[in-house]
Design a protein around this motif. Structure first.
Motif, PDB file in Angstrom:
ATOM      1  N   ALA A  33      12.927   0.845 -10.452  1.00 19.44           N
ATOM      2  CA  ALA A  33      12.631   1.185  -9.058  1.00 19.44           C
ATOM      3  C   ALA A  33      13.908   1.304  -8.237  1.00 19.44           C
ATOM      4  O   ALA A  33      14.054   2.220  -7.404  1.00 19.44           O
ATOM      5  N   ALA A  53       4.740   2.730 -15.342  1.00 16.90           N
ATOM      6  CA  ALA A  53       5.107   3.048 -13.958  1.00 16.90           C
ATOM      7  C   ALA A  53       4.670   4.464 -13.614  1.00 16.90           C
ATOM      8  O   ALA A  53       4.183   4.731 -12.500  1.00 16.90           O
ATOM      9  N   LEU A  76       3.336   4.787  -9.789  1.00 15.48           N
ATOM     10  CA  LEU A  76       4.358   4.071  -9.033  1.00 15.48           C
ATOM     11  C   LEU A  76       5.658   4.864  -9.010  1.00 15.48           C
ATOM     12  O   LEU A  76       6.489   4.695  -8.113  1.00 15.48           O
ATOM     13  N   THR A  88       5.331   3.306  -3.154  1.00 11.68           N
ATOM     14  CA  THR A  88       5.878   2.181  -3.906  1.00 11.68           C
ATOM     15  C   THR A  88       7.097   1.609  -3.194  1.00 11.68           C
ATOM     16  O   THR A  88       7.263   0.377  -3.121  1.00 11.68           O
ATOM     17  N   ARG A 129       6.013  -0.551  -0.396  1.00 13.17           N
ATOM     18  CA  ARG A 129       5.494  -1.840  -0.872  1.00 13.17           C
ATOM     19  C   ARG A 129       6.640  -2.774  -1.258  1.00 13.17           C
ATOM     20  O   ARG A 129       6.581  -3.980  -1.000  1.00 13.17           O
ATOM     21  N   ILE A 147       1.913  -4.518  -6.483  1.00 13.13           N
ATOM     22  CA  ILE A 147       2.643  -3.828  -7.555  1.00 13.13           C
ATOM     23  C   ILE A 147       2.283  -4.421  -8.908  1.00 13.13           C
ATOM     24  O   ILE A 147       2.018  -3.692  -9.873  1.00 13.13           O
ATOM     25  N   ASP A 179      -1.127  -3.305  -9.987  1.00 19.39           N
ATOM     26  CA  ASP A 179      -1.137  -1.923 -10.478  1.00 19.39           C
ATOM     27  C   ASP A 179      -0.560  -1.829 -11.885  1.00 19.39           C
ATOM     28  O   ASP A 179      -1.088  -1.110 -12.743  1.00 19.39           O
TER      29      ASP A 179
END
Length: 326
Positions: A99, A157, A162, A176, A179, A188, A191
């Motif tokens: 991320a 992901a 995401l 995402t 969040r 998260i 998910d």
């Protein structure tokens, strides 16, 4: 997926149910065929609500929800409501690396669509810094596909929306990012969990038979861990408990006399790999240690493990039907 309705009760349970029904019909006064049908229906509804030993205190009706809609069964369990910060787990540590690198302009992927070596190196360093158990590798880690946990994290992901691919880059979805900015690790994690349980093929690349009930019954495995996991127990204890609940799973294990391995032992291997190492450990829900006294049923060529539930398990799954741990 497995049709659970055909296996709610074993032979002894079914005979007991039939005996009860005969006794009920013999003692009752019914003035019509419809009255008999209503009595039978009411009796079977009552049977389906009974806690069963093979299901470790769950009824057939409750187990049906655990198998088919654990993410929408608030009368049985709630999910991730106890998470207030990022859980310490392989999946969350690796997702955080992805991320961080995928926000903004995103990650430039390799021609095969994988993460570049620089991100693979970051991910390896991150799990070591956080004291997470590195995977066992054959040879050097050269790319994403050599790093199984990272590869799977990247896949879920994307499957969980995401992150997304666009023109050769992996981009973090804006929702995402929002969040993450507000620290919504509860959402998260949920998910990631839901996608892994219901959107990802657990048999992917492991070479074992399909045995879909292992994945479909993943929340029953978590129930068993919540029920019995306060003390260290062999992983085979849970595999055998799972098999008692779903004995027909053995029909999906081919009998190979050339290896002298019984189907029950093969089932234990598949269940432990997928349910413990690649699910519960991957999501930080269990602790593992080598078994000092391996069960005699385990091959001497395989390492035997003991399992104990981690504190995170109680934050991730709150069971409303959990009997006292024995």
């Amino acid at each position: 997926m497995v049709d659970h309705d055909s296996r709610k009760s074993g032979p002894k349970d079914m005979q007991a149910i039939l005996d009860e029904m005969k006794q009920m019909l013999g003692q009752g006064a019914f003035d019509s065929k419809e009255a008999v049908q209503q009595a039978v229906h009411a009796h079977m509804n009552a049977v389906n609500q009974r806690p069963l030993d093979d299901f470790h205190g769950l009824s057939s009706a409750q187990l049906h929800h655990v198998l088919y809609n654990p993410f929408d069964a608030p009368e049985l369990l709630t999910l991730c409501e106890g998470i207030s910060e990022r859980p310490v787990a392989m999946v969350t540590a690796l997702f955080e690396v992805i991320a961080e690198e995928a926000k903004g302009a995103g990650i430039k992927l390799t021609p095969k669509g994988n993460l570049p070596r620089s991100v693979v190196a970051m991910a390896g360093a991150a799990i070591q810094e956080q004291g997470l158990k590195p995977e066992s590798y054959i040879g050097r880690v050269r790319n994403e596909e050599d790093f199984e946990a990272l590869h799977v994290t990247r896949l879920i992901a994307e499957l969980g929306h995401l992150a997304r691919k666009n023109r050769g880059r992996l981009l973090l979805v804006q929702a995402t990012q929002r969040r993450l900015d507000r620290g919504d690790w509860s959402g998260i994690y949920r998910d990631l969990l839901q996608t892994y349980c219901h959107g990802f093929n657990w048999g992917y690349r492991d070479g074992y038979p399909a045995v879909p009930i292992i994945q479909q019954g993943c929340f029953f495995s978590l129930y068993l861990l919540a029920r019995h996991g306060a003390t260290w127990r062999p992983a085979s204890f849970y595999a055998d408990a799972f098999l008692r609940a779903f004995p027909m799973a053995l029909a999906e294990i081919p009998l190979d006399r050339s290896t002298r391995v019984e189907p029950e032992e093969d089932f234990r291997r598949v269940w432990e790999l997928r349910s413990v190492h690649r699910f519960a450990e991957f999501f930080g829900l269990v602790e593992l240690r080598p078994d000092p006294e391996p069960p005699t049923t385990v091959s001497p060529y395989l390492e035997s493990w003991q399992v104990r539930k981690a504190a995170v398990l109680g934050q991730v799954v709150q069971w409303k039907v959990l009997p006292p741990d024995d």
